[in-house]
Design an enzyme around this catalytic site. Structure first.
Site, PDB file in Angstrom:
ATOM      1  N   GLY A  12       0.818  -1.210   0.000  1.00 62.42           N
ATOM      2  CA  GLY A  12       0.000   0.000   0.000  1.00 62.42           C
ATOM      3  C   GLY A  12       0.848   1.255   0.000  1.00 62.42           C
ATOM      4  O   GLY A  12       0.421   2.300   0.488  1.00 62.42           O
ATOM      5  N   SER A 141      -6.040  -0.171  13.325  1.00 63.50           N
ATOM      6  CA  SER A 141      -6.838   1.057  13.318  1.00 63.50           C
ATOM      7  C   SER A 141      -7.365   1.269  14.728  1.00 63.50           C
ATOM      8  O   SER A 141      -7.402   0.332  15.532  1.00 63.50           O
ATOM      9  CB  SER A 141      -8.004   0.908  12.335  1.00 63.50           C
ATOM     10  OG  SER A 141      -8.979   1.911  12.524  1.00 63.50           O
ATOM     11  N   TYR A 154     -15.032  -2.978   7.830  1.00 64.35           N
ATOM     12  CA  TYR A 154     -13.717  -2.403   8.106  1.00 64.35           C
ATOM     13  C   TYR A 154     -13.297  -2.676   9.556  1.00 64.35           C
ATOM     14  O   TYR A 154     -12.169  -3.107   9.820  1.00 64.35           O
ATOM     15  CB  TYR A 154     -13.736  -0.906   7.838  1.00 64.35           C
ATOM     16  CG  TYR A 154     -12.417  -0.210   8.055  1.00 64.35           C
ATOM     17  CD1 TYR A 154     -11.424  -0.257   7.091  1.00 64.35           C
ATOM     18  CD2 TYR A 154     -12.158   0.494   9.232  1.00 64.35           C
ATOM     19  CE1 TYR A 154     -10.207   0.380   7.279  1.00 64.35           C
ATOM     20  CE2 TYR A 154     -10.955   1.132   9.438  1.00 64.35           C
ATOM     21  CZ  TYR A 154      -9.976   1.074   8.456  1.00 64.35           C
ATOM     22  OH  TYR A 154      -8.765   1.697   8.658  1.00 64.35           O
ATOM     23  N   LYS A 158     -10.061  -4.932  10.832  1.00 64.05           N
ATOM     24  CA  LYS A 158      -8.963  -4.351  11.603  1.00 64.05           C
ATOM     25  C   LYS A 158      -8.850  -4.982  12.996  1.00 64.05           C
ATOM     26  O   LYS A 158      -7.749  -5.068  13.550  1.00 64.05           O
ATOM     27  CB  LYS A 158      -9.147  -2.834  11.699  1.00 64.05           C
ATOM     28  CG  LYS A 158      -8.945  -2.111  10.379  1.00 64.05           C
ATOM     29  CD  LYS A 158      -7.545  -2.338   9.813  1.00 64.05           C
ATOM     30  CE  LYS A 158      -7.285  -1.538   8.555  1.00 64.05           C
ATOM     31  NZ  LYS A 158      -5.905  -1.698   8.040  1.00 64.05           N
TER      32      LYS A 158
END
Length: 258
Positions: A12, A141, A154, A158
């Site tokens: 990424g 996160s 999401y 995480k």
């Protein structure tokens, strides 16, 4: 230099937090492999790193593909001969209310955010085990620890990264492989821009007003910077953190404190 001549893979790395990590690794003397599904973006980051005097290459990879991850590791070995550090920052955020989110979005989010981290950890970890050690930095996160509405895929992905980090740190300490996670909140990245716009639109809200309210939940009252996350990644990838493994460290402006 804290990472002089170390070989670091950053997934990424074409933008956002991944790029911030790559830049900070390069400043500390690492040879940086920019691995990203966007070869154009990865190449642009490599050119920026080279302008700083860094040694860097770009490799196109879909981290959710075992075959492509294996090819990433093999190409890195062909060019640099080893893998000392893996920073797994590839991720997506496609927020939606749970009743409205289709299963394909759920699957894609977990494929990239959790399976991708797992695959890179395992592939890089095998090299590190053979070489007597290494450092892995996973991107969790604040949502690894506290969920939020309208973003279940999401948050679940995480949370998985946090527990995967915990498990591997315990398994791999015997091989001198340290595995830690970084847990950011709202960072100044394109992914956060997209998430805020999407969630605001779903709520029928103005995006700027939505962000202002979001920032009120952060005691430092601002977004973080990719480079700030990058400095924490340098710490975790270097001998400065030699007695740390299995940690999920907040970098949230005070929003998340546990």
């Amino acid at each position: 230099m804290l990472l002089k001549d170390k070989v670091a893979i950053v997934t990424g790395g074409s933008q956002g937090i991944g790029k911030g990590i790559a830049i900070e690794f390069a400043k500390e003397g690492a040879k940086v492999v920019i691995a990203d599904i966007s070869i154009e973006g990865a190449t642009a980051t490599v050119e920026e790193l080279k302008s700083m005097g860094a040694n860097s290459i770009a490799i196109e990879v879909d981290v959710s593909s075992p075959e492509q991850v294996d090819a990433l590791i093999q190409t890195t070995l062909n060019v640099y001969g080893t893998v000392d550090i893996a920073a797994c920052a590839a991720g997506i955020d496609l927020p939606a209310p749970a009743f409205e989110q289709n299963f394909e979005v759920w699957k894609k989010t977990l494929d990239v955010n959790l399976d991708g981290v797992y695959l890179v950890n395992i592939a890089a970890g095998k090299v590190m085990k053979q070489n007597g050690g290494g450092r892995i930095v996973n991107l969790g996160s604040c949502c690894s620890k506290t969920g939020e509405k309208n973003n279940s895929a999401y948050c679940a992905s995480k949370a998985g990264v946090k527990l995967l980090t915990d498990c591997l740190s315990k398994e791999w300490a015997q091989y001198n492989i340290r595995v830690n996670a970084i847990c950011p909140a709202t960072i100044d990245t394109p992914m956060i821009d997209h998430s805020i716009k999407t969630r605001a639109a779903q709520a029928g809200r103005d995006a700027k007003e939505f962000e202002r309210e979001l920032l009120l939940s952060i005691p430092l009252n601002r977004r973080g910077k990719p480079g700030e996350v990058g400095r924490l990644a340098v710490f975790l990838a270097s001998e400065e953190s030699s007695f740390m493994t299995g940690q999920a460290i907040n970098i949230t402006g005070g929003m998340e404190v546990h």
